[in-house]
Scaffold this active site. Sequence first.
Site, PDB file in Angstrom:
ATOM      1  CE  LYS A  57      -3.466   2.636   0.870  1.00 32.39           C
ATOM      2  NZ  LYS A  57      -4.557   2.190   1.987  1.00 32.39           N
ATOM      3  CB  ILE A  58       2.454   3.633  -1.986  1.00 34.18           C
ATOM      4  CG1 ILE A  58       2.014   3.381  -3.202  1.00 34.18           C
ATOM      5  CG2 ILE A  58       3.696   2.577  -1.549  1.00 34.18           C
ATOM      6  CD1 ILE A  58       2.860   3.644  -4.411  1.00 34.18           C
ATOM      7  CB  SER A  59       0.507   8.172  -0.384  1.00 34.10           C
ATOM      8  OG  SER A  59       0.334   8.183   0.983  1.00 34.10           O
ATOM      9  CB  ALA A 112      -2.333  14.480   3.598  1.00 36.82           C
ATOM     10  CG  HIS A 150      -5.102   7.482   8.464  1.00 33.92           C
ATOM     11  ND1 HIS A 150      -5.338   7.018   7.258  1.00 33.92           N
ATOM     12  CD2 HIS A 150      -3.717   7.312   8.774  1.00 33.92           C
ATOM     13  CE1 HIS A 150      -4.216   6.733   6.691  1.00 33.92           C
ATOM     14  NE2 HIS A 150      -3.126   6.921   7.414  1.00 33.92           N
TER      15      HIS A 150
END
Length: 287
Positions: A57-59, A112, A150
């Site tokens: 998982k990554i941004s 973000a 989150h």
Amino acid sequence: MKPLSLGYSPCPNDTFIFYALSHGVIDPGDLKFDRPHLEDVETLNSWALDHRLDITKISCHALGHVSDEYCVLAAGGALGRGCGPLVVAASAIPVADLAGRRVAIPGRLTTAALLFKLFQPACTDLVEMRFDRIMAAVRRGEVDAGVIIHESRFTYGEEGLTCLQDLGQWWETISGQPIPLGCIVARRSLGDAVIKRVERTVAASVDYGFRFPEKCLPYIRAHSQETAPEIVENHIRLYVNDFSRHLGDEGMAAISVFLQRGRTAGVLPPGAEGQLPLFACHLGEER
């Protein structure tokens, strides 16, 4: 084949998605996986820069730096509407004044961070810290504002903080696209056939979570920063949706537009997509 290394965050949406895969309750066929690494997404982002894991998982921000080495799986992503990062402060501050303030971001490679840079490019005094430390830093006055992600989205009001800007809402307004927060990627060196089998396995794990959510909950709660059942359930409801089952044309377009905006703004480097398919479903035919 050797076991594949896997990483995802301990946040409820990721533990929901990967419960079945990590607990052996779905059949991965001839694929084998090592014990998963559960790390903060910014740690996973930095590991992706080093090509440390096979599947991770990554941004979507980090994707803009590693698309030459990783491609995006259609399943397991975090996209949606009304679910973006929030800019919060201890009291109301005009957003135009943020340019002269210290603002905490949850890691330089997070979505973000890229969103905030697009929203307020003149604000350069950015302080990197773990996402779960930002609200306390804002309360103590260590920073003037913070970009929260989150579970913090559900609790900032209880901390006495004020929302200055919903960055997801801003993104939807300027782009018309859902906000692409995170995605699951696979190393291109695994080969097209293996990548597509991994993609199907992740999709099966997502489907299991939707069919048997109660079986996933003990694992989810054991790793969540927030343990209140209603916060955990709200988190899953917000971040796990039809895009998590399959990105589809809308989800793929959202990620592509996001990366292009970042490149146009000079935050992201030139992409590799002109030479390499960005998405696993666009790879060559499986043999």
